[in-house]
Write a protein that holds these residues in place. Structure first.
Motif, PDB file in Angstrom:
ATOM      1  N   ARG A   1       0.845  -1.206   0.000  1.00 52.92           N
ATOM      2  CA  ARG A   1       0.000   0.000   0.000  1.00 52.92           C
ATOM      3  C   ARG A   1       0.878   1.253   0.000  1.00 52.92           C
ATOM      4  O   ARG A   1       0.572   2.229  -0.678  1.00 52.92           O
ATOM      5  N   LEU A   2       1.944   1.225   0.781  1.00 50.06           N
ATOM      6  CA  LEU A   2       2.878   2.349   0.803  1.00 50.06           C
ATOM      7  C   LEU A   2       3.519   2.517  -0.573  1.00 50.06           C
ATOM      8  O   LEU A   2       3.596   3.635  -1.098  1.00 50.06           O
ATOM      9  N   ARG A   3       3.938   1.425  -1.180  1.00 51.81           N
ATOM     10  CA  ARG A   3       4.547   1.496  -2.513  1.00 51.81           C
ATOM     11  C   ARG A   3       3.559   2.079  -3.522  1.00 51.81           C
ATOM     12  O   ARG A   3       3.914   2.917  -4.348  1.00 51.81           O
ATOM     13  N   GLU A   4       2.306   1.664  -3.436  1.00 52.64           N
ATOM     14  CA  GLU A   4       1.299   2.169  -4.372  1.00 52.64           C
ATOM     15  C   GLU A   4       1.026   3.659  -4.153  1.00 52.64           C
ATOM     16  O   GLU A   4       0.837   4.407  -5.120  1.00 52.64           O
ATOM     17  N   LEU A   5       1.005   4.107  -2.907  1.00 51.70           N
ATOM     18  CA  LEU A   5       0.838   5.545  -2.641  1.00 51.70           C
ATOM     19  C   LEU A   5       1.991   6.340  -3.258  1.00 51.70           C
ATOM     20  O   LEU A   5       1.786   7.395  -3.855  1.00 51.70           O
ATOM     21  N   ILE A   6       3.193   5.828  -3.098  1.00 44.25           N
ATOM     22  CA  ILE A   6       4.373   6.485  -3.668  1.00 44.25           C
ATOM     23  C   ILE A   6       4.284   6.478  -5.189  1.00 44.25           C
ATOM     24  O   ILE A   6       4.546   7.485  -5.852  1.00 44.25           O
ATOM     25  N   ARG A   7       3.902   5.354  -5.726  1.00 42.48           N
ATOM     26  CA  ARG A   7       3.773   5.223  -7.183  1.00 42.48           C
ATOM     27  C   ARG A   7       2.789   6.258  -7.736  1.00 42.48           C
ATOM     28  O   ARG A   7       3.063   6.946  -8.713  1.00 42.48           O
TER      29      ARG A   7
END
Length: 188
Positions: A124-130
């Motif tokens: 989820r953190l990676r997707e927010l950053i993405r």
């Protein structure tokens, strides 16, 4: 939501964050929540079920906070900076003891639901950053760059937990900023 359930969850979240998850027993959680063990088990079947609910709520709270931080910033770099600032603020909280997801994963590495929850939080953190970087980074390097940003943030958590609270997020941001420049120049 039920006040008793919320009180148990809040107490468990605090205790799991301050101590090893395995160190904390249901007796202590019940006592500090001012409920009986029977009442606690009425809401949560086991300590592991309680831990999973704590992780789920923490994941939702983090995602909401980061989404709000991102939304207040117009550019990709500023949106990413807002994420790093949120982490910096978290590190500087008086009760900061590290990441409950990392601690739970370390202690419950053979528990598939805990592993799944920790992986979901990371993704989820990676997707927010993405999503924060979507308008400025070429799609061919966006996934790699977002994974690298998560790596930097998890490293910052470690450094903050080991006593470098003030510099951890800033150092990670400086690396992130350079990675963004490299990605824009096509050098990642």
């Amino acid at each position: 939501m039920n006040d008793v359930r919320e009180r148990i969850l809040g107490t468990a979240a605090r205790l799991f964050s301050q101590h090893s998850c395995h160190q904390i027993g249901v007796d202590l959680i019940a006592r500090e929540s001012n409920v009986s063990k029977v009442t606690m088990y009425r809401y949560f079947q086991s300590k592991e079920a309680l831990l999973l609910e704590v992780l789920k709520e923490r994941m939702q709270a983090i995602e909401e906070a980061l989404t709000c931080a991102i939304a207040r910033n117009p550019s990709g770099r500023e949106r990413l900076r807002a994420i790093f600032r949120w982490y910096e603020s978290w590190f500087n909280q008086p009760d900061f003891q590290g990441c409950v997801f990392v601690a739970a994963l370390y202690e419950y590495h053979a528990h598939p639901q805990v592993v799944s929850m920790a992986e979901a939080q990371r993704e989820r953190l990676r997707e927010l950053i993405r999503r924060a970087l979507l308008d400025m980074i070429h799609p061919s390097v966006l996934d790699q760059l977002s994974r690298q940003m998560v790596f930097l943030l998890y490293g910052a958590i470690f450094f903050a937990q080991t006593g470098r609270k003030g510099a951890a997020a800033q150092d990670a941001w400086e690396c992130a900023n350079q990675l963004i420049d490299f990605a824009i120049q096509g050098r990642v």
